[in-house]
Design an enzyme around this catalytic site. Structure first.
Site, short mmCIF file in Angstrom:
data_model
loop_
_atom_site.label_atom_id
_atom_site.label_comp_id
_atom_site.label_asym_id
_atom_site.label_seq_id
_atom_site.Cartn_x
_atom_site.Cartn_y
_atom_site.Cartn_z
N HIS A 1 94.76 -30.18 4.07
CA HIS A 1 96.22 -30.36 4.07
C HIS A 1 96.57 -31.59 4.88
O HIS A 1 95.88 -31.93 5.84
CB HIS A 1 96.95 -29.13 4.61
CG HIS A 1 96.42 -28.64 5.92
ND1 HIS A 1 95.29 -27.88 6.03
CD2 HIS A 1 96.86 -28.84 7.19
CE1 HIS A 1 95.06 -27.61 7.30
NE2 HIS A 1 95.99 -28.19 8.03
N HIS B 1 99.48 -33.18 7.24
CA HIS B 1 100.69 -32.88 8.01
C HIS B 1 101.70 -34.01 7.84
O HIS B 1 101.36 -35.19 7.97
CB HIS B 1 100.36 -32.79 9.50
CG HIS B 1 99.58 -31.58 9.88
ND1 HIS B 1 100.16 -30.41 10.30
CD2 HIS B 1 98.24 -31.36 9.91
CE1 HIS B 1 99.21 -29.51 10.57
NE2 HIS B 1 98.03 -30.07 10.35
P1 5GP Z 1 95.66 -27.39 11.06
O1 5GP Z 1 95.65 -26.92 12.48
O2 5GP Z 1 94.61 -26.67 10.25
O3 5GP Z 1 95.60 -28.87 10.89
O4 5GP Z 1 97.09 -26.98 10.50
C1 5GP Z 1 97.40 -25.72 10.02
C2 5GP Z 1 98.91 -25.64 10.00
O5 5GP Z 1 99.28 -24.59 9.12
C3 5GP Z 1 99.55 -25.31 11.35
O6 5GP Z 1 100.48 -26.33 11.67
C4 5GP Z 1 100.19 -23.96 11.14
O7 5GP Z 1 101.42 -23.83 11.82
C5 5GP Z 1 100.36 -23.88 9.64
N1 5GP Z 1 100.26 -22.57 9.05
C6 5GP Z 1 99.30 -21.64 9.29
N2 5GP Z 1 99.49 -20.55 8.51
C7 5GP Z 1 100.60 -20.80 7.77
C8 5GP Z 1 101.28 -20.05 6.77
O8 5GP Z 1 100.93 -18.92 6.42
N3 5GP Z 1 102.38 -20.63 6.20
C9 5GP Z 1 102.81 -21.89 6.56
N4 5GP Z 1 103.90 -22.36 5.93
N5 5GP Z 1 102.19 -22.61 7.51
C10 5GP Z 1 101.09 -22.09 8.11
#
Ligand code: 5GP
Ligand code: ZN
Length: 136
Positions: A101, A103
């Site tokens: 993903h 951001h």
């Molecule tokens: P990472 O830390 O993997 O780069 O980012 C994961 C992101 O996904 C975090 O910013 C977290 O807040 C978001 N996130 C985790 N679970 C969910 C979810 O079930 N729905 C949404 N909309 N965001 C999520």
């Protein structure tokens, strides 16, 4: 290619609802549930790839085109002052959901989003070592 245990597979393909800002055949852009700032969103591919290493090149190109278009639209709509576009790979890099993903983080003057590091110093020795390892 979907992973049945992956929450972002379910969200990207509409099995679990999420606040959707944009959708096309390859991607869904959703609001992050734990936003770093107002409007923090995520670009999710509909196919499951754990990280940047697994993403096919044509798809990652398309993902960043979506990211650019969303940044433009969100900047207009939200009136933010700047924008961070970033992507974590691996636990050490802060990745918590192992479905690629991007951001999209709108930035506002005086906000408390922290993406800072202490600048080191590139020594000649280290520079040569890295160049040798990567360039050959
Ligand atoms: P990472 O830390 O993997 O780069 O980012 C994961 C992101 O996904 C975090 O910013 C977290 O807040 C978001 N996130 C985790 N679970 C969910 C979810 O079930 N729905 C949404 N909309 N965001 C999520
Ligand atoms: Zn997935």
């Amino acid at each position: 290619m979907h992973d049945e245990n992956c929450i972002f597979c379910k969200i990207a393909n509409g099995e679990i609802s999420a606040a959707t800002l944009y959708e096309d055949e390859n991607f869904r852009v959703i609001l992050d549930l734990g936003p770093a700032s107002k409007g923090h969103a995520l670009v999710l591919p509909k196919q499951h790839y754990a990280n940047v290493y697994e993403m096919p090149e044509d798809l990652i190109g398309k993902a960043y085109i979506v990211a650019k278009k969303m940044a433009e639209k969100m900047t207009d709509a939200l009136g933010c002052d700047g924008f961070n576009i970033l992507q974590n790979n691996g636990v050490t890099a802060g990745q918590t959901v192992f479905h690629f993903h991007i951001h999209l983080i709108p930035r506002y003057e005086g906000d408390s989003v922290g993406l800072h590091w202490q600048a080191g110093k590139l020594t000649d020795e280290e520079k040569e070592e890295i160049l040798k390892k990567i360039v050959g």
